[in-house]
Design a protein around this motif. Structure first.
Motif, PDB file in Angstrom:
ATOM      1  N   UNK A 109      44.276  35.747 135.472  1.00  0.00           N
ATOM      2  CA  UNK A 109      44.453  35.723 134.030  1.00  0.00           C
ATOM      3  C   UNK A 109      44.153  37.106 133.456  1.00  0.00           C
ATOM      4  N   UNK A 110      44.601  37.345 132.241  1.00  0.00           N
ATOM      5  CA  UNK A 110      44.341  38.628 131.592  1.00  0.00           C
ATOM      6  C   UNK A 110      42.899  38.625 131.103  1.00  0.00           C
ATOM      7  N   UNK A 111      42.115  39.576 131.613  1.00  0.00           N
ATOM      8  CA  UNK A 111      40.677  39.593 131.350  1.00  0.00           C
ATOM      9  C   UNK A 111      40.302  40.650 130.313  1.00  0.00           C
ATOM     10  N   UNK A 112      39.136  40.441 129.697  1.00  0.00           N
ATOM     11  CA  UNK A 112      38.568  41.462 128.822  1.00  0.00           C
ATOM     12  C   UNK A 112      38.109  42.635 129.692  1.00  0.00           C
ATOM     13  N   UNK A 113      38.203  43.836 129.131  1.00  0.00           N
ATOM     14  CA  UNK A 113      37.728  45.008 129.883  1.00  0.00           C
ATOM     15  C   UNK A 113      36.203  45.019 129.971  1.00  0.00           C
ATOM     16  N   UNK A 114      35.546  44.519 128.915  1.00  0.00           N
ATOM     17  CA  UNK A 114      34.089  44.617 128.852  1.00  0.00           C
ATOM     18  C   UNK A 114      33.349  43.367 129.265  1.00  0.00           C
ATOM     19  N   UNK A 115      34.034  42.226 129.352  1.00  0.00           N
ATOM     20  CA  UNK A 115      33.364  40.953 129.642  1.00  0.00           C
ATOM     21  C   UNK A 115      34.118  40.227 130.755  1.00  0.00           C
ATOM     22  N   UNK A 116      33.393  39.457 131.552  1.00  0.00           N
ATOM     23  CA  UNK A 116      34.076  38.717 132.608  1.00  0.00           C
ATOM     24  C   UNK A 116      34.597  37.390 132.073  1.00  0.00           C
ATOM     25  N   UNK A 117      35.455  37.455 131.067  1.00  0.00           N
ATOM     26  CA  UNK A 117      36.083  36.250 130.520  1.00  0.00           C
ATOM     27  C   UNK A 117      37.556  36.550 130.266  1.00  0.00           C
ATOM     28  N   UNK A 118      38.343  35.478 130.221  1.00  0.00           N
ATOM     29  CA  UNK A 118      39.764  35.649 129.954  1.00  0.00           C
ATOM     30  C   UNK A 118      39.982  35.878 128.459  1.00  0.00           C
ATOM     31  N   UNK A 119      40.972  36.661 128.134  1.00  0.00           N
ATOM     32  CA  UNK A 119      41.338  36.876 126.728  1.00  0.00           C
ATOM     33  C   UNK A 119      42.122  35.683 126.221  1.00  0.00           C
ATOM     34  N   UNK A 120      42.057  35.478 124.908  1.00  0.00           N
ATOM     35  CA  UNK A 120      42.716  34.323 124.296  1.00  0.00           C
ATOM     36  C   UNK A 120      43.816  34.826 123.358  1.00  0.00           C
ATOM     37  N   UNK A 121      44.962  34.128 123.432  1.00  0.00           N
ATOM     38  CA  UNK A 121      46.113  34.542 122.644  1.00  0.00           C
ATOM     39  C   UNK A 121      45.958  34.152 121.164  1.00  0.00           C
ATOM     40  N   UNK A 122      46.252  35.064 120.267  1.00  0.00           N
ATOM     41  CA  UNK A 122      46.187  34.784 118.829  1.00  0.00           C
ATOM     42  C   UNK A 122      47.469  35.239 118.149  1.00  0.00           C
ATOM     43  N   UNK A 123      48.030  34.362 117.297  1.00  0.00           N
ATOM     44  CA  UNK A 123      49.319  34.680 116.676  1.00  0.00           C
ATOM     45  C   UNK A 123      49.202  35.784 115.634  1.00  0.00           C
ATOM     46  N   UNK A 124      48.104  35.799 114.849  1.00  0.00           N
ATOM     47  CA  UNK A 124      48.055  36.706 113.717  1.00  0.00           C
ATOM     48  C   UNK A 124      48.006  38.176 114.126  1.00  0.00           C
TER      49      UNK A 124
END
Ligand code: ZN
Ligand code: ZN
Length: 356
Positions: free
Chosen positions: A77-92
């Motif tokens: 999955x696409x991860x955050x550069x600074x955190x070991x979590x996946x990024x979440x898609x946002x429409x705005x």
């Protein structure tokens, strides 16, 4: 119990009557070809509620468009550069956001790891759910309430005001919708995914699930009209959900107690977590290991009994805002007795019974 915790039992609600809670097994939905996030049963109950001109709350504890964006070819999955979590898609922002540090980037067109173009959003967040709800019931007035909407100074209250004055039919949102307002016209509550807290690696995950469902169910049927709560789950046999559906606090306590006792978790012992943070992962780990050894040795030297030292292990979110976190867990009674043995300083924290 040594902590002297008493059970306060609320046998009757002040007003209104208990909603009827049903558990819907999402494995059956998938087996029968329904890949939508809303079960056929929930769709049916919402439709009936709309016909009666009553209100619905649909609860989902996930913001944004999708949980994460995954590569179908390499599975990453696409991860955050600074955190070991996946990024979440946002429409705005037409892109991806980290829910922990706020880092954002444009939606990539190829996978960062393998270069495949076969990447897509998986799962559903409140934003996408709102879109689906509007499509399913085009004539219904739909509102959304989550921290993205509530960020403006008035919008949280605007949404509540609009909904409580019955100028909207369906409210889609995160835990912000479960908080205490009295909404007599709400006769249908849907919980889209009751399993989310069950997957959390925390000894309280069953309790969180139980209280989530109990709390959400409490939103419905507040003025005595018959109301329904539809809880979607892939673990309908889990005691946390079974007891929550029955409103059975006592039963939950009795089912939860043996596991807590066996694994020496609260209320049978206190829990403390010592966290070491460092930009260097190896340094954080070795320094946490030294601390664990120092604490264990110190307890022995000072003759302090009844405290176990465990770890170190990486924190649930191992990397946060560019820093790695390693944890040492202490279990037992009177953990304050061990506090002076734990290192201090800006790279350390010592939390008794921490909330993860
Ligand atoms: Zn890939
Ligand atoms: Zn981040």
């Amino acid at each position: 119990m040594n902590g002297g915790i008493a059970l306060a039992r609320l046998t009757e609600r002040v007003r209104g009557r208990d909603a009827h809670v049903e558990l819907v097994d999402m494995r059956d939905e998938a087996a029968e070809g329904n890949r939508q996030p809303l079960s056929r049963r929930l769709v049916e109950v919402v439709s009936r509620t709309l016909e009666r001109e009553e209100q619905t709350i649909i609860y989902l504890n996930r913001r944004g468009m999708a949980t994460f964006v995954m590569c179908r070819d390499c599975g990453r999955s696409v991860q955050c550069l600074g955190c070991s979590v996946a990024l979440v898609q946002h429409a705005e922002i037409e892109g991806l956001v980290c829910h922990y540090c706020g880092y954002s980037r444009a939606m990539p067109s190829v996978c960062d790891f393998c270069g495949s173009r076969n990447i897509r959003g998986l799962g559903v967040g409140t934003q996408r759910l709102e879109g689906m709800v509007k499509k399913l019931w085009p004539s219904a007035r739909v509102l959304r309430l989550d921290s993205d909407v509530a960020r403006g100074p008035d919008s949280y209250f605007n949404v509540w005001e609009t909904f409580s004055e019955q100028r909207a039919d369906i409210l889609v949102g995160t835990q912000l919708v479960t908080r205490g307002l009295d909404l007599p016209a709400v006769t249908c509550v849907g919980v889209v995914d009751a399993d989310l807290p069950l997957h959390f690696p925390d000894y309280r995950s069953a309790e969180s699930t139980f209280s989530l469902v109990a709390q959400v169910a409490g939103r419905a049927g507040r003025d005595g009209r018959s109301s329904r709560v539809v809880v979607q789950t892939s673990n309908p046999e889990h005691y946390a959900l079974q007891c929550a559906a029955e409103g059975d606090y006592q039963g939950f306590y009795e089912a939860e107690r043996p596991a807590r006792k066996a694994f020496v978790f609260p209320p049978f012992a206190d829990l403390a977590v010592l966290t070491r943070t460092d930009r260097d992962d190896t340094k954080a780990a070795s320094s946490a290991r030294e601390a664990a050894e120092a604490i264990a040795t110190g307890l022995l030297r000072e003759g302090i009994e009844g405290i176990r030292v465990m770890g170190p292990s990486p924190a649930f979110i191992h990397k946060l805002r560019g820093e790695y976190r390693w944890q040492v867990t202490l279990k037992g009674d009177g953990l304050e007795r061990a506090r002076h043995l734990a290192p201090r300083g800006k790279d350390w924290s010592f939390d008794v019974d921490p909330v993860t």
